[in-house]
Design a protein around this motif. Sequence first.
Motif, PDB file in Angstrom:
ATOM      1  N   ASP A   1      32.850  40.928  35.921  1.00 16.44           N
ATOM      2  CA  ASP A   1      33.506  41.130  34.622  1.00 16.44           C
ATOM      3  C   ASP A   1      34.907  40.530  34.676  1.00 16.44           C
ATOM      4  O   ASP A   1      35.897  41.231  34.919  1.00 16.44           O
ATOM      5  N   MET A   2      35.005  39.241  34.469  1.00 16.74           N
ATOM      6  CA  MET A   2      36.292  38.553  34.566  1.00 16.74           C
ATOM      7  C   MET A   2      37.232  38.923  33.416  1.00 16.74           C
ATOM      8  O   MET A   2      38.444  38.904  33.570  1.00 16.74           O
ATOM      9  N   SER A   3      36.674  39.268  32.262  1.00 19.41           N
ATOM     10  CA  SER A   3      37.500  39.555  31.090  1.00 19.41           C
ATOM     11  C   SER A   3      38.340  40.806  31.304  1.00 19.41           C
ATOM     12  O   SER A   3      39.565  40.794  31.116  1.00 19.41           O
ATOM     13  N   ARG A   4      37.686  41.894  31.685  1.00 23.51           N
ATOM     14  CA  ARG A   4      38.443  43.137  31.918  1.00 23.51           C
ATOM     15  C   ARG A   4      39.375  42.987  33.124  1.00 23.51           C
ATOM     16  O   ARG A   4      40.480  43.544  33.121  1.00 23.51           O
ATOM     17  N   ALA A   5      38.928  42.260  34.136  1.00 23.68           N
ATOM     18  CA  ALA A   5      39.796  42.044  35.296  1.00 23.68           C
ATOM     19  C   ALA A   5      41.067  41.304  34.900  1.00 23.68           C
ATOM     20  O   ALA A   5      42.151  41.596  35.410  1.00 23.68           O
ATOM     21  N   THR A   6      40.950  40.344  33.975  1.00 15.00           N
ATOM     22  CA  THR A   6      42.126  39.594  33.531  1.00 15.00           C
ATOM     23  C   THR A   6      43.150  40.509  32.875  1.00 15.00           C
ATOM     24  O   THR A   6      44.358  40.403  33.120  1.00 15.00           O
ATOM     25  N   VAL A   7      42.679  41.422  32.015  1.00 13.17           N
ATOM     26  CA  VAL A   7      43.592  42.356  31.359  1.00 13.17           C
ATOM     27  C   VAL A   7      44.312  43.224  32.391  1.00 13.17           C
ATOM     28  O   VAL A   7      45.539  43.420  32.329  1.00 13.17           O
ATOM     29  N   LEU A   8      43.568  43.733  33.375  1.00 12.90           N
ATOM     30  CA  LEU A   8      44.174  44.581  34.406  1.00 12.90           C
ATOM     31  C   LEU A   8      45.159  43.788  35.259  1.00 12.90           C
ATOM     32  O   LEU A   8      46.196  44.321  35.685  1.00 12.90           O
ATOM     33  N   VAL A   9      44.840  42.527  35.536  1.00 11.88           N
ATOM     34  CA  VAL A   9      45.758  41.688  36.308  1.00 11.88           C
ATOM     35  C   VAL A   9      47.090  41.550  35.593  1.00 11.88           C
ATOM     36  O   VAL A   9      48.163  41.659  36.210  1.00 11.88           O
ATOM     37  N   TRP A  10      47.049  41.365  34.281  1.00  7.57           N
ATOM     38  CA  TRP A  10      48.304  41.219  33.551  1.00  7.57           C
ATOM     39  C   TRP A  10      49.078  42.529  33.471  1.00  7.57           C
ATOM     40  O   TRP A  10      50.318  42.529  33.449  1.00  7.57           O
ATOM     41  N   LEU A  11      48.359  43.642  33.451  1.00  9.52           N
ATOM     42  CA  LEU A  11      49.060  44.933  33.530  1.00  9.52           C
ATOM     43  C   LEU A  11      49.776  45.067  34.867  1.00  9.52           C
ATOM     44  O   LEU A  11      50.942  45.513  34.928  1.00  9.52           O
ATOM     45  N   VAL A  12      49.100  44.681  35.951  1.00  8.08           N
ATOM     46  CA  VAL A  12      49.721  44.729  37.275  1.00  8.08           C
ATOM     47  C   VAL A  12      50.929  43.801  37.342  1.00  8.08           C
ATOM     48  O   VAL A  12      51.997  44.175  37.848  1.00  8.08           O
ATOM     49  N   LEU A  13      50.777  42.584  36.836  1.00  2.00           N
ATOM     50  CA  LEU A  13      51.884  41.632  36.879  1.00  2.00           C
ATOM     51  C   LEU A  13      53.081  42.123  36.076  1.00  2.00           C
ATOM     52  O   LEU A  13      54.233  41.906  36.466  1.00  2.00           O
ATOM     53  N   GLY A  14      52.826  42.789  34.952  1.00  2.00           N
ATOM     54  CA  GLY A  14      53.930  43.316  34.157  1.00  2.00           C
ATOM     55  C   GLY A  14      54.733  44.365  34.898  1.00  2.00           C
ATOM     56  O   GLY A  14      55.970  44.334  34.911  1.00  2.00           O
ATOM     57  N   VAL A  15      54.031  45.292  35.550  1.00  2.00           N
ATOM     58  CA  VAL A  15      54.730  46.356  36.287  1.00  2.00           C
ATOM     59  C   VAL A  15      55.450  45.788  37.512  1.00  2.00           C
ATOM     60  O   VAL A  15      56.604  46.142  37.789  1.00  2.00           O
ATOM     61  N   THR A  16      54.781  44.894  38.258  1.00  2.00           N
ATOM     62  CA  THR A  16      55.424  44.327  39.447  1.00  2.00           C
ATOM     63  C   THR A  16      56.605  43.445  39.083  1.00  2.00           C
ATOM     64  O   THR A  16      57.586  43.370  39.838  1.00  2.00           O
ATOM     65  N   ALA A  17      56.541  42.771  37.936  1.00  2.00           N
ATOM     66  CA  ALA A  17      57.683  41.960  37.500  1.00  2.00           C
ATOM     67  C   ALA A  17      58.895  42.838  37.220  1.00  2.00           C
ATOM     68  O   ALA A  17      60.026  42.506  37.589  1.00  2.00           O
TER      69      ALA A  17
END
Length: 507
Positions: free
Chosen positions: A224-240
């Motif tokens: 499921d690449m679509s849902r994984a992409t959304v979660l990746v951007w959530l992670v990147l936002g917090v880590t940024a």
Amino acid sequence: MYRHLITFIISLIPIGFLLITVVVPLWAMLQYDDSAPLWREILSDDYYRNRLIWTIFQAACTSILAIVLALPMGWALARLQFIGRNWLIKLMMLPFIMPTLVAGMGVLALFGEHGIVWQGWQDTPYLLIYGNIFFNLPVAVLAAQQGFQAVPASRLAAIQTLGANAWQRFYHAELPVLRNWLIGAMCLIFLYCFSGFGLALLLGGQKHATIEVEIYQLIAYELDMSRATVLVWLVLGVTALAGGAFAWLSRRPIGKIQTRQPEKPRGIKQKCVLGFLWLMWGFFCVLPLGAVVFRAALSVDGWTILTDDDTLIAIKNTLKFTSLTLLLALILGLTHAALARRVQWIRSITFLPFMISPVCLAFGVLLKYPDWSDDLTLLISLYALLAYPFVTKDILAKWDTLPEHYFQAVRVLGANRFQAAFWVTLPLLLPAMRRGLTFAAATCVGEFAATLFLSRPEWTTLTTLIYQKLGKVGAENYQQALILTVLLMSLAILVFLLLDKQHDKGN
């Protein structure tokens, strides 16, 4: 004109590498069309919201607990002189170079289903927090120690002369200096724990899985690449946000400060603080490693795993990947440091790869370069991306201290810039280069996230082999995983000893 041309040529290597391995893959995730309609669905889904809340909570809890424990420990290292102090400061670096699987196996050996200390904690959140403390307590302790040492001795003497007690000295004289050090360390620990993968995968289980583990499962098991992409951007936002806070809050004044020299402990209170230092270091940093060795030693028949073909292939791959990575990391680290000396803003992106989790990086390159997923070049590039900042950091730190008149004297004698750099600058940078490469080697030996994401049967390393053994039922597989963990830990300790040797030479 010549200087600008050289700068441009040098910049092509590190900047081009970061563009290819970081910027372009992240942009590809942003452009992933199928993920846009899922944002509202995922943010309103209780399952994913709980995963995000737990990921933030365990990172915040570890940060606070590590700082609370580190304050008396850092004070003891900064203020007290005792037998073994220098060795203890060196051994504080040991968790830094330990692979995550070693720590995870140590925690399971202590508190897992057949734990030595306390059995049956494998389905609780405490295992992950304890594992996080193993890695991050030394970060907090060393930050606290350096913060206490940054307090001017004259300030302490003045406030003590005015009759201040220990608490007043801490609150009015030490805490204002410590604040930036501690907050910076908290941001860094939060960043490590929030984007951590290996420990969360091994200790969190299904009930306490983090966002990083959820991303891996969505891609590896559900495709499921679509849902994984959304979660990746959530992670990147917090880590940024955490990375930006660390860069801003960890700024410290530059200049020589006359610090207070350590003294022998006096009185029962100082001796209790010293005892607390040794107790916490042993409980959080040494006990998991000792538990792995103890449980592995109890296995009589399991040691035959060391001669199996799969183990020999895993050792060969681990050493091969590490060797190839170190060559690339040396080139990237040296050119990045040289460019940072000429262009100031390049220094600020030295640790850019650490601001992005390995899972996000592996997912990004897999999404952008699917045709290269079976090419070893992609895996080595990810290894190098996570390893070369150590080389850059140590080279830059040494380069900044080199006397400028050395280089100028050689130029006056008729040498061109290349000859001066090759015969003067490079030999002086070699100790720092070796030290950085040692840290990079430790990173490669225990690398887990990128290897697991891009894993192929012929690319099995010690970390992936251990994980495969843990995924199989039976006491024999678990014992073999423990023995392989001891082997991996031995490689990491060997790297640590090399690092300590180079550190002594540098001093």
